[in-house]
Design a protein around this motif. Structure first.
Motif, PDB file in Angstrom:
ATOM      1  N   GLY A 196       0.825  -1.198   0.000  1.00  0.00           N
ATOM      2  CA  GLY A 196       0.000   0.000   0.000  1.00  0.00           C
ATOM      3  C   GLY A 196       0.859   1.248   0.000  1.00  0.00           C
ATOM      4  N   ARG A 197       0.510   2.209   0.848  1.00  0.00           N
ATOM      5  CA  ARG A 197       1.210   3.492   0.866  1.00  0.00           C
ATOM      6  C   ARG A 197       1.302   4.016   2.291  1.00  0.00           C
ATOM      7  NH1 ARG A 197      -2.317   7.621   1.887  1.00  0.00           N
ATOM      8  NH2 ARG A 197      -4.550   7.283   1.466  1.00  0.00           N
ATOM      9  N   LEU A 198       2.078   5.133   2.432  1.00  0.00           N
ATOM     10  CA  LEU A 198       2.137   5.833   3.709  1.00  0.00           C
ATOM     11  C   LEU A 198       1.106   6.968   3.724  1.00  0.00           C
ATOM     12  CD1 LEU A 198       6.031   6.075   4.222  1.00  0.00           C
ATOM     13  CD2 LEU A 198       4.466   4.365   5.143  1.00  0.00           C
ATOM     14  N   VAL A 251      -7.915   7.120   8.040  1.00  0.00           N
ATOM     15  CA  VAL A 251      -7.070   6.070   7.463  1.00  0.00           C
ATOM     16  C   VAL A 251      -5.989   5.724   8.478  1.00  0.00           C
ATOM     17  CG1 VAL A 251      -7.528   6.757   5.081  1.00  0.00           C
ATOM     18  CG2 VAL A 251      -5.603   7.781   6.322  1.00  0.00           C
ATOM     19  N   CYS A 252      -5.372   4.578   8.296  1.00  0.00           N
ATOM     20  CA  CYS A 252      -4.336   4.162   9.246  1.00  0.00           C
ATOM     21  C   CYS A 252      -3.305   3.275   8.556  1.00  0.00           C
ATOM     22  CB  CYS A 252      -4.957   3.423  10.437  1.00  0.00           C
ATOM     23  SG  CYS A 252      -5.687   1.820  10.033  1.00  0.00           S
ATOM     24  N   GLY A 277      -7.285  -1.686   2.389  1.00  0.00           N
ATOM     25  CA  GLY A 277      -8.694  -1.409   2.097  1.00  0.00           C
ATOM     26  C   GLY A 277      -9.654  -1.959   3.125  1.00  0.00           C
ATOM     27  N   LYS A 278      -9.148  -2.718   4.104  1.00  0.00           N
ATOM     28  CA  LYS A 278     -10.026  -3.299   5.122  1.00  0.00           C
ATOM     29  C   LYS A 278     -10.332  -2.256   6.204  1.00  0.00           C
ATOM     30  CE  LYS A 278      -9.842  -7.326   3.115  1.00  0.00           C
ATOM     31  NZ  LYS A 278      -9.098  -8.430   3.713  1.00  0.00           N
ATOM     32  N   VAL A 291      -4.683   1.771   4.771  1.00  0.00           N
ATOM     33  CA  VAL A 291      -4.164   2.164   3.454  1.00  0.00           C
ATOM     34  C   VAL A 291      -2.751   1.643   3.218  1.00  0.00           C
ATOM     35  CG1 VAL A 291      -5.602   4.222   3.287  1.00  0.00           C
ATOM     36  CG2 VAL A 291      -3.338   4.366   4.362  1.00  0.00           C
ATOM     37  N   GLY A 292      -2.127   1.089   4.259  1.00  0.00           N
ATOM     38  CA  GLY A 292      -0.778   0.570   4.075  1.00  0.00           C
ATOM     39  C   GLY A 292      -0.298  -0.219   5.278  1.00  0.00           C
TER      40      GLY A 292
END
Length: 424
Positions: A143-145, A157-158, A176-177, A189-190
């Motif tokens: 994912g991403r930071l 988001v976390c 995405g969970k 998101v990551g």
């Protein structure tokens, strides 16, 4: 002259050493042990130094961290023993100081368990802004930071630690969970890993990271206070000067004495890194000193055994001198015998050390990395001695082997042919 390709010459060398086989073996053990300990300790010491310094020498190595504590000095009418908090406005002001690359804030940490599929998992949350995210040295594994839009829009988001995500849902992606922290749902998101394990402001295995602005909006009711501030200077910047300027700004904003080290506790990562480098340089120097001393003792032992060999071969040397042997041939013979004995012992000790270091690389290195909370980077680190240092150690052995034969060779050429032939 030294006849490298003369088989008879080599046979003579080994026969001479063989006549004193037991003494030669026990004397050579000193060189074996000295070489073994020198190479082994140098490899392990330099390997540990590379691990620790390598993990520290990233962005955080030129960073300072500051924490608000209880005051201990009265200042401008304010009594000592006062508790106070830094604000996010401090961070924004510090970011504009000369030499400062980034200034980041770590918000409150909360003991919220992560709930996923109605199951609670041991964790807590920490609020990061983008500056602290960069300084803390986390990298996205999947994912991403966090990004600027997350901060600006206060998104729910976390980021979840990689190890934690694998425990929660093995074999599946959590990107995405939805997970529940406190009474609020956040979207993952990551997943992240910590690249710098030497400065852990949070637990890299259990910390769920959320945007600072989101934490401030949902949990802190707009108080905008921060738990700690991380300031990173440019590579050539004077971090100590930056630290003093930061303390001055914070003290003026909160009526705290700039000399109150207890009220504004600061942690200079660069100073710590320099101290650790100095410590390991001292350990490596001590290893060279002790190892070279042990090796020197072995070399002296070989020199003594060569003196005995020369003494026992006085008549043989006298006959050779009487038959016209030149001094350089006698010197070459003695130096060759000394070099063969010393180099054989040195190479044996070097080989044994390399083999042991290989075993340590396979079994001990992963344990060291695990205990230091470092991801499996055994391909980047090693407890083996660097090739250049190994060549230096071998050169030391070679020089010692030649030095061990100098005195015996001198004794050999001072033998009088007439006096030697008179001896029975």
């Amino acid at each position: 002259m030294i006849r490298i390709f003369d088989i008879e010459w080599w046979n003579e060398i080994f026969q001479s050493l063989g006549r004193n086989r037991r003494r030669s073996i026990f004397t050579a053990l000193g060189v074996v042990w000295g070489t073994f300990m020198l190479v082994l300790l140098l490899g392990v010491g330099m390997g540990l130094s590379d691990i620790i310094v390598g993990e520290m020498a990233d962005n955080a190595s030129n960073s300072t961290f500051m924490f608000p504590q209880q005051t201990s000095i009265p200042y401008k009418g304010m009594k000592s023993g006062r508790w106070w908090n830094m604000r996010y406005s401090d961070v924004e002001e510090l970011a504009g100081l000369p030499g400062v690359k980034t200034a980041g804030a770590l918000g409150p940490t909360r003991n919220y368990k992560l709930i996923y599929n109605s199951i609670a998992h041991d964790s807590y949350t920490a609020a990061y802004d983008l500056g602290f995210q960069e300084t803390d040295g986390i990298q996205a594994f999947e994912g991403r930071l966090l990004n600027r839009i997350d901060m600006k829009e206060m998104r729910k988001v976390c980021l979840v630690p990689k190890a934690m995500a694998e425990r929660i849902d093995p074999g599946h992606s959590m990107i995405g969970k939805a997970v529940k922290l406190g009474n609020t749902y956040f979207t993952v998101v990551g997943t992240y890993v910590k690249t710098n394990q030497m400065f852990n402001m949070t637990n890299p295995d259990r910390t769920v990271i959320i945007p600072y602005t989101t934490d401030n909006y949902i949990f802190s009711q707009g108080s905008l206070y921060v738990t700690s501030v991380a300031v990173t200077g440019y590579i050539n910047a004077d971090l100590s000067k930056i630290e003093r300027e930061c303390r001055k700004v914070i003290s003026e904003n909160h009526l705290v004495s700039p000399d109150d080290d207890k009220a504004i506790y600061s942690f200079n990562a660069k100073e710590l890194l320099d101290k650790i480098k100095g410590l390991f340089n001292g350990v490596i120097f001590l290893t060279w000193f002790v190892g070279a001393g042990t090796l020197l003792a072995g070399i002296i032992g070989i020199s003594n055994i060569m003196l005995i060999i020369v003494r026992e071969r006085r008549q043989e040397i006298g006959v050779r001198r009487a038959l016209g042997a030149k001094p350089k041939e006698i010197i070459g013979q003695v130096l060759a015998e000394s070099a063969v004995l010393s180099l054989t012992a040195g190479v044996l000790g070097l080989t044994m050390a390399v083999l042991v270091q290989g075993v340590l690389d396979k079994f001990l290195l992963p344990i060291i990395l695990q205990q230091a909370y470092i991801e499996d980077m055994s391909h980047l680190y090693t407890l083996q001695l660097p090739f250049g240092t190994a060549l230096l150690a071998f050169g030391l052995i070679l020089a010692g082997s030649l030095a061990a034969g100098i005195l015996p060779a001198y004794k050999a050429i001072t033998i009088s042919a007439v006096d030697a032939l008179r001896e029975e």
